[in-house]
Scaffold this active site. Structure first.
Site, mmCIF file in Angstrom:
data_model
loop_
_atom_site.group_PDB
_atom_site.id
_atom_site.type_symbol
_atom_site.label_atom_id
_atom_site.label_comp_id
_atom_site.label_asym_id
_atom_site.label_seq_id
_atom_site.Cartn_x
_atom_site.Cartn_y
_atom_site.Cartn_z
ATOM 1 N N GLU A 99 0.849 -1.194 0.000
ATOM 2 C CA GLU A 99 0.000 0.000 0.000
ATOM 3 C C GLU A 99 0.886 1.246 0.000
ATOM 4 O OE1 GLU A 99 -3.322 0.616 0.077
ATOM 5 O OE2 GLU A 99 -4.268 -1.310 0.593
ATOM 6 N N HIS A 137 -4.232 -3.235 -7.959
ATOM 7 C CA HIS A 137 -5.509 -3.679 -7.402
ATOM 8 C C HIS A 137 -6.631 -3.516 -8.434
ATOM 9 C CE1 HIS A 137 -8.096 -3.760 -3.462
ATOM 10 N NE2 HIS A 137 -8.169 -4.881 -4.146
ATOM 11 N N ASP A 147 -7.322 1.556 -7.810
ATOM 12 C CA ASP A 147 -5.975 1.874 -7.341
ATOM 13 C C ASP A 147 -4.947 0.900 -7.891
ATOM 14 O OD1 ASP A 147 -7.286 -0.051 -5.503
ATOM 15 O OD2 ASP A 147 -5.464 0.091 -4.311
#
Ligand SMILES: [Zn+2]
Length: 229
Positions: A99, A137, A147
């Site tokens: 992330e 993703h 994203d």
């Protein structure tokens, strides 16, 4: 302990268990990249350490380039959710999730990308991950996820061996070229073709936010189809 008796699994009542000692944990074979869609790294670290959120990732990269390791690479983070790539449907079981702190609408910082490239280099080498298996993703969840956003430097990553890129020089499209079929071969879930096109463009044609395939896009797909298959 695992070698002596089976922990509960799908056939835990099998009467003839003979433990083997020849095993280890499975290795990740995909990298899934995300933006956090949150306002700060601290907010994300809190979210990922709160039981009720039910979400996590192996790594979180802050705007200053700091890398937080949150879960051992061999364990299954809750980052991909309902997703599909090729015939794989349980992406969490085969991937590492990274992330990147970003609210979803802004460019990524240079320190973030520098740290990311270093991290990807280590992971690729450690687990022998194929270049094609570095994806986003949105790639694995068309219509559900967007994203990392269109500022994400996929081409730069591909130039460093993380993901694939295209070269449409001299390409002559076959008259029967099927764009949706090409998306499927690359890995996209084409159940909703427009959503798959949107995800494809977020990754490969970042200046175009439509779900329309033109002749230039077809050439890109034609080249990528050959590279991914
Ligand atoms: Zn995500």
């Amino acid at each position: 302990m695992l070698a002596k008796y089976p922990i509960e699994d799908s056939v835990s009542n099998a009467p003839h268990f003979i433990g083997t000692t020849n095993f280890n944990l499975r290795r990740p074979n995909y990298i899934i990249l995300h933006h956090t869609a949150q306002n700060s790294c601290d907010q994300t670290l809190t979210t990922f350490t709160t039981t009720k959120s039910k979400v996590s990732a192996h790594y979180v990269i802050c705007k200053d380039g700091t890398v937080h390791h949150m879960l051992n690479d061999y364990l299954r983070a809750w980052q991909a959710g309902v997703s599909k790539w090729g015939s794989a449907t349980d992406i969490n079981s085969i991937s590492i999730g990274i992330e990147i702190d970003n609210n979803g609408f802004e460019p990524f910082t240079d320190p973030q990308i520098t740290s990311l490239l270093q991290l990807l280099g280590r992971l690729k080498k450690e687990y022998n991950i194929p270049a094609a298996n570095f994806i986003g993703h949105a790639d694995i969840a068309p219509g559900r996820k967007v994203d990392p956003n269109r500022y994400f430097p996929w081409q730069k990553l591909a130039e460093n061996g993380f993901g694939l890129w295209y070269d449409t020089t001299g390409i002559q499209l076959p008259t029967d070229f099927d764009a949706v079929q090409a998306l499927r071969v690359i890995g996209y879930d084409v159940k909703k073709p427009e959503a798959a096109v949107f995800s494809f463009k977020l990754h490969f044609v970042q200046n175009d936010s439509t779900s329309v395939i033109n002749d230039d896009d077809k050439k890109i797909l034609f080249d990528l189809e050959r590279k991914y298959q």
